[in-house]
Write a protein that holds these residues in place. Structure first.
Motif, PDB file in Angstrom:
ATOM      1  N   VAL A   1       0.892  -1.162   0.086  1.00 56.33           N
ATOM      2  CA  VAL A   1       0.154  -0.033   0.078  1.00 56.33           C
ATOM      3  C   VAL A   1       0.935   1.200  -0.032  1.00 56.33           C
ATOM      4  O   VAL A   1       1.717   1.473   0.935  1.00 56.33           O
TER       5      VAL A   1
ATOM      6  N   CYS B   1      -2.416  -2.639   7.477  1.00 48.53           N
ATOM      7  CA  CYS B   1      -2.675  -0.965   6.979  1.00 48.53           C
ATOM      8  C   CYS B   1      -4.120  -0.673   7.599  1.00 48.53           C
ATOM      9  O   CYS B   1      -4.999  -1.488   7.940  1.00 48.53           O
ATOM     10  N   VAL B   2      -3.884   0.489   7.977  1.00 52.43           N
ATOM     11  CA  VAL B   2      -5.054   1.120   8.743  1.00 52.43           C
ATOM     12  C   VAL B   2      -6.477   0.804   7.956  1.00 52.43           C
ATOM     13  O   VAL B   2      -7.752   0.854   8.341  1.00 52.43           O
TER      14      VAL B   2
ATOM     15  N   TYR C   1       0.508   3.393   8.082  1.00 53.14           N
ATOM     16  CA  TYR C   1       0.609   4.980   7.945  1.00 53.14           C
ATOM     17  C   TYR C   1       1.020   5.822   9.043  1.00 53.14           C
ATOM     18  O   TYR C   1       1.471   6.832   8.721  1.00 53.14           O
TER      19      TYR C   1
HETATM   20 MO    MO Z   1      -1.682   1.667   5.195  1.00 52.30          MO
END
Ligand code: MO
Ligand code: MTE
Length: 524
Positions: A246, A293-294, A381
């Motif tokens: 990502v 990943c969020v 992130y």
């Molecule tokens: Mo992410």
């Protein structure tokens, strides 16, 4: 036979389209030589990514997954094509206006390239080349359309600029044939030039040139995971090629290790920078860490686990002497990404690292070669900057990073989650013994227990797979005697502190999804 007004319009439309296409192709090739990210399509695409509101971005990730980039580039291409067709139609009555519009179109791409966070003056060159070639091709095709070149002796109406108010001439058969040849030539040329640019822009296999030093510690060899006995369960260690990806980069940054430097700056006593060779000489550790990943939905695929090797960020920061007021480290990358990480996460004993290797090999380009951050316990992130080049000690009050500007939470701590990998949702199975299995994670706390519920039955304890450490996911499975019918299977995890994951459903935005993962299977 006279061409109808319709076929004539079509020829003008094709001229506009081909002019834009050849321009973009040449721009792409020039970009491959100066900076691949400055390609007209890519710089416009990146600008669109950064300008897209978070909800739309989330929607795109959920609907297109890792295809979000091709879909975006396709859309940029389609919009450009429509504009180009419009410009072609304008050229029928106002060729010079069409030329100006084409230059403006290339100018937009140039502006996008120059406004990228990492822009360099040479990044204007692809758009310039696109404008020149685009206008050249447009007027060349218009000339053929108007029968130009048919009678080399006549000069009166040589340039399409000179008869802009005139109705277009009626092409003869030779004129039509010349136009077709010209159009075909432009198409072939654009395809050849564009694909050459694409070939040249592929990152060189730099990672192979790096020799890794041995880490100070050695993690115990990973025991065989449950995947050896349960079909369909996620492997205990993710092969690098299957590791989720990502990022906002439309071209994978190519970073030259020889000139790469990591700079430590901001509110520190002694700012400094180190080269890649110097970094490799520092004490290295290896550590098994699960990264996620969020934006991952409950049950989603954006999570992977591997053995990382790198230098403790704590050691790098200590050498600089971080001042007392600092509450975040702002990291920056070669592609202009900025990420804020809470200072505690980088200085406590969780061992956040500047990683140079995954799974025993130098980082692949798409995962951040030559170096990236990995912060256990935090979503990517806020702690996993790829292609990292700078760490600035600062405060949240003073500086904001890319995702924070888009309203994602500052403290992106990983939420406890479990996922069912097998059986597959909505698939049909035969009655009898079926293994329900998957992974559970709570980086920083570890997994103590996983429970499964069939329909509205009691929670049943699953068997846990081998332990890879508190920052690593845990596999689990439960034998189930499946009877005919439609069944709901639900899973939940308890972390190392004894806390059961929350049942409360939350969307990925702004701090990560929560809720139990549940699937429906059909047994018949
Ligand atoms: Mo992410
Ligand atoms: N330079 C850069 N680093 C980045 C990102 C990015 O867009 N650019 N995305 C972050 C996000 S949101 C995640 S989830 C992780 C993903 O790392 P991976 O692609 O190696 O799995 O990288 C992080 N680091």
């Amino acid at each position: 036979m006279e061409p109808t007004s319709k076929t004539q319009s079509l020829r003008y439309a094709v001229s506009g389209l081909l002019a834009a296409l050849t321009g973009m192709a040449v721009g792409h090739l020039v970009a491959a030589l100066v900076n691949p990210a400055a390609s007209p399509v890519l710089s416009v695409g990146s600008t669109v990514i950064d300008a897209t509101p978070t909800p739309v971005k989330e929607w795109a990730i959920q609907h297109f997954g890792t295809n979000d980039k091709p879909v975006l580039l396709g859309s940029v291409g389609l919009v450009t094509a429509l504009i180009a067709v419009g410009i072609g139609l304008v050229a029928r009555r106002r060729p010079s206006l069409a030329g100006v519009l084409l230059v403006l179109l290339a100018g937009l791409a140039g502006l996008a390239a120059m406004l990228r966070p990492t822009a360099d003056p040479v990044d204007i060159l692809p758009a310039l080349a696109a404008a020149l070639v685009g206008v050249g091709v447009l007027f060349g095709l218009l000339r053929l359309l108007n029968g130009g070149g048919r009678e080399p002796g006549t000069t009166a109406v040589e340039s399409p600029l000179d008869h802009s108010a005139q109705a277009p001439g009626t092409p003869t058969t030779t004129g039509r044939r010349n136009f077709l040849i010209g159009a075909a030539g432009a198409t072939v040329g654009a395809a050849a030039v564009g694909s050459l640019g694409q070939k040249l822009a592929v990152p060189p296999t730099l990672p192979s040139s790096v020799t890794l030093p041995a880490p100070q510690n050695t993690e115990a060899a990973l025991p065989a995971g449950l995947e050896t006995k349960i079909k369909g369960i996620t492997p205990f260690s993710t092969p690098p090629n299957d590791f989720y990806r990502v990022d906002t980069a439309l071209v994978i940054p190519r970073v030259d290790v020889e000139s790469w430097k990591l700079e430590i700056a901001g509110d520190v006593d002694k700012p400094y920078s180190i080269t890649f060779d110097e970094l490799l000489k520092m004490p290295m550790i290896e550590k098994r860490i699960t990264l996620n990943c969020v934006s991952n939905e409950v049950g989603g695929p954006y999570i992977s686990s591997t053995l990382w090797q790198g230098v403790r960020i704590k050691d790098l920061l200590e050498r600089a002497g971080v001042k007392g007021n600092v509450d975040q480290i702002l990291s920056e990358s070669t592609d202009g990404m900025t990420i804020s990480t809470p200072i505690e996460a980088l200085t406590d004993d969780r061992d956040a690292i500047i990683a140079v290797a995954m799974d025993g090999q130098p980082l692949p380009a798409r995962h951040g070669f030559p170096a990236r951050m990995v912060t256990p316990g935090l979503y990517g992130y806020v702690g996993a900057t790829k292609w990292v080049t700078k760490l600035t000690a600062t405060t949240y009050a003073k500086d904001t990073a890319y995702w924070t500007q888009r309203n994602w939470l500052i403290d992106g701590r990983v939420k406890t989650q479990a996922r069912i990998d097998t059986p597959r949702g909505l698939a049909t199975y035969q009655p009898g013994k079926i293994a329900i299995g998957g992974v559970a994670w709570a980086q920083g706390r570890g997994i103590k227990e996983v429970e499964v519920r069939v329909d509205n039955g009691p929670w049943q304890k699953a068997t846990l797979g081998p332990d890879g450490g508190t920052d690593y996911w845990r596999q689990w499975f439960l034998e189930w005697d499946a009877r005919t019918g439609r069944h709901d299977l639900t899973v939940r995890a308890t972390d190392g502190t004894g806390a059961v994951q929350t049942q409360e459903r939350a969307d990925p935005f702004p701090g990560g999804a929560s809720g139990y993962h549940s699937i429906v299977v059909l047994v018949s």
